[in-house]
Design a protein around this motif. Structure first.
Motif, PDB file in Angstrom:
ATOM      1  N   HIS A  91       0.638  16.561 -13.977  1.00 23.42           N
ATOM      2  CA  HIS A  91       0.398  17.996 -13.777  1.00 23.42           C
ATOM      3  C   HIS A  91       1.512  18.826 -14.400  1.00 23.42           C
ATOM      4  N   ARG A  92       2.727  18.342 -14.249  1.00 21.63           N
ATOM      5  CA  ARG A  92       3.838  19.105 -14.828  1.00 21.63           C
ATOM      6  C   ARG A  92       3.772  19.149 -16.344  1.00 21.63           C
ATOM      7  N   ILE A  93       3.450  18.021 -16.946  1.00 20.20           N
ATOM      8  CA  ILE A  93       3.373  17.993 -18.409  1.00 20.20           C
ATOM      9  C   ILE A  93       2.206  18.874 -18.873  1.00 20.20           C
ATOM     10  N   ALA A  94       1.074  18.781 -18.176  1.00 23.24           N
ATOM     11  CA  ALA A  94      -0.088  19.599 -18.557  1.00 23.24           C
ATOM     12  C   ALA A  94       0.265  21.081 -18.508  1.00 23.24           C
ATOM     13  N   LYS A  95       1.085  21.440 -17.518  1.00 21.10           N
ATOM     14  CA  LYS A  95       1.416  22.849 -17.327  1.00 21.10           C
ATOM     15  C   LYS A  95       2.561  23.310 -18.246  1.00 21.10           C
ATOM     16  N   GLU A  96       3.580  22.475 -18.365  1.00 22.35           N
ATOM     17  CA  GLU A  96       4.798  22.924 -19.052  1.00 22.35           C
ATOM     18  C   GLU A  96       4.857  22.528 -20.525  1.00 22.35           C
ATOM     19  N   ASN A  97       4.009  21.597 -20.950  1.00 22.87           N
ATOM     20  CA  ASN A  97       4.064  21.159 -22.347  1.00 22.87           C
ATOM     21  C   ASN A  97       2.721  21.357 -23.052  1.00 22.87           C
ATOM     22  N   THR A  98       2.033  22.433 -22.696  1.00 19.88           N
ATOM     23  CA  THR A  98       0.717  22.711 -23.273  1.00 19.88           C
ATOM     24  C   THR A  98       0.761  22.740 -24.802  1.00 19.88           C
ATOM     25  N   LYS A  99       1.781  23.410 -25.339  1.00 22.35           N
ATOM     26  CA  LYS A  99       1.859  23.547 -26.800  1.00 22.35           C
ATOM     27  C   LYS A  99       2.066  22.201 -27.470  1.00 22.35           C
ATOM     28  N   GLU A 100       2.962  21.400 -26.893  1.00 22.60           N
ATOM     29  CA  GLU A 100       3.249  20.091 -27.488  1.00 22.60           C
ATOM     30  C   GLU A 100       2.003  19.204 -27.448  1.00 22.60           C
ATOM     31  N   LEU A 101       1.286  19.244 -26.318  1.00 24.11           N
ATOM     32  CA  LEU A 101       0.075  18.426 -26.195  1.00 24.11           C
ATOM     33  C   LEU A 101      -0.948  18.857 -27.241  1.00 24.11           C
ATOM     34  N   LEU A 150      -4.989  15.500 -18.299  1.00 24.30           N
ATOM     35  CA  LEU A 150      -3.786  15.225 -17.498  1.00 24.30           C
ATOM     36  C   LEU A 150      -3.792  16.065 -16.223  1.00 24.30           C
ATOM     37  N   ALA A 151      -4.238  17.312 -16.367  1.00 23.09           N
ATOM     38  CA  ALA A 151      -4.283  18.194 -15.201  1.00 23.09           C
ATOM     39  C   ALA A 151      -5.258  17.660 -14.156  1.00 23.09           C
ATOM     40  N   ALA A 152      -6.231  16.840 -14.606  1.00 17.69           N
ATOM     41  CA  ALA A 152      -7.253  16.331 -13.683  1.00 17.69           C
ATOM     42  C   ALA A 152      -6.840  15.024 -12.991  1.00 17.69           C
ATOM     43  N   VAL A 153      -5.687  14.476 -13.366  1.00 11.49           N
ATOM     44  CA  VAL A 153      -5.235  13.220 -12.732  1.00 11.49           C
ATOM     45  C   VAL A 153      -4.925  13.505 -11.258  1.00 11.49           C
ATOM     46  N   THR A 154      -5.634  12.803 -10.382  1.00 16.33           N
ATOM     47  CA  THR A 154      -5.538  13.108  -8.955  1.00 16.33           C
ATOM     48  C   THR A 154      -5.472  11.826  -8.125  1.00 16.33           C
ATOM     49  N   GLU A 191       0.835  -1.195   0.000  1.00 14.76           N
ATOM     50  CA  GLU A 191       0.000   0.000   0.000  1.00 14.76           C
ATOM     51  C   GLU A 191       0.885   1.266   0.000  1.00 14.76           C
ATOM     52  N   GLY A 192       1.940   1.236   0.780  1.00 11.91           N
ATOM     53  CA  GLY A 192       2.838   2.404   0.862  1.00 11.91           C
ATOM     54  C   GLY A 192       3.474   2.720  -0.483  1.00 11.91           C
ATOM     55  N   ILE A 193       3.865   1.693  -1.215  1.00  7.39           N
ATOM     56  CA  ILE A 193       4.547   1.951  -2.491  1.00  7.39           C
ATOM     57  C   ILE A 193       3.519   2.397  -3.537  1.00  7.39           C
ATOM     58  N   MET A 194       2.263   1.900  -3.420  1.00  8.13           N
ATOM     59  CA  MET A 194       1.215   2.373  -4.338  1.00  8.13           C
ATOM     60  C   MET A 194       0.964   3.867  -4.120  1.00  8.13           C
ATOM     61  N   GLN A 195       1.009   4.278  -2.863  1.00  8.84           N
ATOM     62  CA  GLN A 195       0.784   5.704  -2.575  1.00  8.84           C
ATOM     63  C   GLN A 195       1.885   6.565  -3.191  1.00  8.84           C
ATOM     64  N   PHE A 196       3.118   6.050  -3.130  1.00  5.60           N
ATOM     65  CA  PHE A 196       4.213   6.777  -3.777  1.00  5.60           C
ATOM     66  C   PHE A 196       3.948   6.888  -5.281  1.00  5.60           C
ATOM     67  N   GLU A 197       3.570   5.775  -5.891  1.00  5.99           N
ATOM     68  CA  GLU A 197       3.367   5.738  -7.356  1.00  5.99           C
ATOM     69  C   GLU A 197       2.257   6.690  -7.798  1.00  5.99           C
ATOM     70  N   GLU A 198       1.158   6.721  -7.063  1.00 10.79           N
ATOM     71  CA  GLU A 198       0.055   7.581  -7.511  1.00 10.79           C
ATOM     72  C   GLU A 198       0.405   9.062  -7.349  1.00 10.79           C
ATOM     73  N   ARG A 199       1.159   9.365  -6.307  1.00  4.08           N
ATOM     74  CA  ARG A 199       1.577  10.766  -6.147  1.00  4.08           C
ATOM     75  C   ARG A 199       2.564  11.154  -7.243  1.00  4.08           C
ATOM     76  N   LEU A 200       3.448  10.228  -7.579  1.00  5.37           N
ATOM     77  CA  LEU A 200       4.406  10.482  -8.660  1.00  5.37           C
ATOM     78  C   LEU A 200       3.678  10.732  -9.981  1.00  5.37           C
ATOM     79  N   LEU A 201       2.704   9.883 -10.260  1.00 10.45           N
ATOM     80  CA  LEU A 201       1.981  10.022 -11.527  1.00 10.45           C
ATOM     81  C   LEU A 201       1.213  11.337 -11.585  1.00 10.45           C
ATOM     82  N   GLU A 202       0.615  11.691 -10.469  1.00  7.53           N
ATOM     83  CA  GLU A 202      -0.095  12.969 -10.405  1.00  7.53           C
ATOM     84  C   GLU A 202       0.881  14.115 -10.695  1.00  7.53           C
ATOM     85  N   TYR A 203       2.040  14.057 -10.050  1.00  4.77           N
ATOM     86  CA  TYR A 203       3.063  15.102 -10.225  1.00  4.77           C
ATOM     87  C   TYR A 203       3.494  15.210 -11.690  1.00  4.77           C
ATOM     88  N   VAL A 204       3.789  14.059 -12.295  1.00  2.00           N
ATOM     89  CA  VAL A 204       4.264  14.061 -13.683  1.00  2.00           C
ATOM     90  C   VAL A 204       3.173  14.603 -14.613  1.00  2.00           C
TER      91      VAL A 204
END
Ligand code: 4AD
Ligand code: MG
Length: 429
Positions: free
Chosen positions: A249-259, A269-273, A234-247
């Motif tokens: 959100h960053r792509i949604a914010k920083e790579n808007t043009k590419e997307l 992507l911004a809604a991944v929570t 469970e602990g490692i799943m929590q790490f993974e979901e937070r990581l995915l959310e972070y990634v």
């Protein structure tokens, strides 16, 4: 000093200001004494108006002659132009051709196989450029998040003598007269590193001799794997979901043009929570049966099943607690015969992004499982030592970087998530 094209398109350069850009000819169109030359660099594309009499005769002739993909330097002034792609144009005062290109072999409507044969050139396309820019940022985001969470990046070997994921997909090679393999996973070596560093990760190439042709399998892919001491499933799943959310959100914010260029909705992507839904394997089987799938306990999910489980989802989901008998020797087994493990499935049938688990800590249990799997214990002697000296609860995961990039970019095929794809029928260029 050269100005990246992106800065002009972003409106950072005042109209009428002189700039110098450097790039390659993307398109070109002639209108008598005026050449419209669209130039691209790593950051964007812009139209340059090259007019006879405004640039020198030499330069005008060069602009007229130069074919697509010629390398150029253009000096000129920035002009707003609603009709131009990107809203800006460069009115050239000088047009230098650094290299006159031969006729570029890629034009419209060419077959996928041909484009793969000239992949080294097709990489210049707008689409692949956008994907590679996003991939670079995905890797940066993973590293930033891991650092923030106190993980150490480590460098496990690629040449190995022990298999983590079973013999059927191993690439074997001759290591000075002895048998060795290309790594399928860094997991076993990462496990060794937790006893000194506690929280470790690695981003390495992994190799799978996959005989199946699918849109999710490469024979060589980049594998982001982590391992942490004193952490349960469970602990490692929590790490993974937070990581995915972070990634995401960053792509949604920083790579808007590419997307946007890829036609991918950044809002999704911004809604991944986190947290993501957790579905035990037994429950997933029931859901599939309800949808009319002929599947029984102990069967694995194929692409069709993964699609049925995630078609209506907007967030990734975890499938947890698979039957331990389906899974590798290293997974921690529960008294009810399930493994303390998880797969993370991307929404809408994009498939498995992550596989992970809590690890078995008991020496005798692991030995018995290896023997049952027909493995020679001597090939795992070093790994078994880890259960002799201070064995502790620990968990880890592996994420296929191209699988993640494929989903983030919304790509049809995984091969477009990597510059030089290796699949069953291709290791060129
Ligand atoms: O599920 P897998 O096989 O798990 C492992 O290798 C574990 N040892 C990882 C660990 O716990 N450290 O592979 C992990 C991930 C998959 O979820 C998938 O994303 C990716 O690696 N993957 C592939 N990606 C592209 N092409 C292939 N042929 C892949 N095989 C696995
Ligand atoms: Mg897996």
């Amino acid at each position: 000093m050269f100005t990246p094209i992106e800065r002009i398109l972003d409106g950072e350069i005042a109209e009428g200001k002189a700039v110098k850009i450097r790039g390659w000819i993307y398109r070109t169109r002639q209108q008598g004494k005026l050449n419209f030359v669209v130039v691209r660099d790593a950051s964007g594309v812009i139209q340059c108006a090259v007019k006879k009499g405004v640039v020198s005769d030499d330069h005008f002739e060069g602009a007229t002659k130069a074919l697509i993909e010629s390398a150029v330097i253009v000096e000129g002034t920035v002009k707003k132009d609603a009709r131009a792609h990107g809203g800006y144009e460069l009115v050239a005062s000088a047009f230098d051709v650094l290299h006159f290109s031969e006729i570029f072999p890629i034009s419209k409507d060419q077959s996928t196989e041909f484009l793969l044969d000239v992949r080294h050139l097709w990489l210049r396309s707008r689409e692949l450029t956008a994907v590679m820019r996003i991939k670079a940022n995905v890797l940066a985001a993973i590293r930033d998040f891991c650092k923030q969470e106190g993980y150490f990046e480590t460098t496990p070997p690629i040449l190995t003598t022990s298999a983590a994921e079973g013999g059927s997909t191993l690439f074997e090679l001759d290591y000075f007269g002895k048998k060795a393999f290309l790594s399928q996973s860094a997991q076993l070596h990462l496990e060794a590193l937790i006893f000194s560093l506690e929280k470790v990760y690695a981003i390495t190439p992994s190799f799978r001799a996959e005989k199946s042709r699918t849109n999710k399998h490469l024979t060589e892919y980049w594998h982001f794997e982590g391992e942490a001491a004193h952490v349960d499933n469970e602990g490692i799943m929590q790490f993974e979901e937070r990581l995915l959310e972070y990634v995401c959100h960053r792509i949604a914010k920083e790579n808007t043009k590419e997307l946007a260029e890829l036609g991918r909705d950044a809002k999704e992507l911004a809604a991944v929570t986190a947290p993501f839904e957790r579905v035990p394997y037994a429950e997933a089987i029931k859901r599939l049966q309800k949808k009319g799938v002929k599947i029984k306990d102990g069967d694995d999910f194929g692409a069709d099943e993964e699609k049925l489980l995630t078609d209506d989802k907007t967030q990734p989901i975890f499938i947890t607690h698979f039957p331990a008998s389906m899974k590798p020797f290293y997974m921690k087994e529960n008294p009810d015969g399930t493994a303390n493990n998880h797969d993370l499935l991307a929404p809408k049938g994009f498939g498995e992004l992550i596989g992970g688990s809590e690890r078995e800590t008991d020496l005798k249990t692991i030995e018995a499982k290896l023997e049952k799997a027909g493995e020679k214990l001597e090939n795992y002697a070093w790994y078994l030592d880890l259960r002799r000296y201070g064995s502790v609860q620990h968990s880890g995961y592996g994420l296929g970087v191209e699988r993640l990039v494929r989903w983030v970019c919304g790509l049809e095929h995984i091969r477009d998530a990597t510059p030089f794809p290796r699949v069953i029928n291709r290791a060129y260029p």
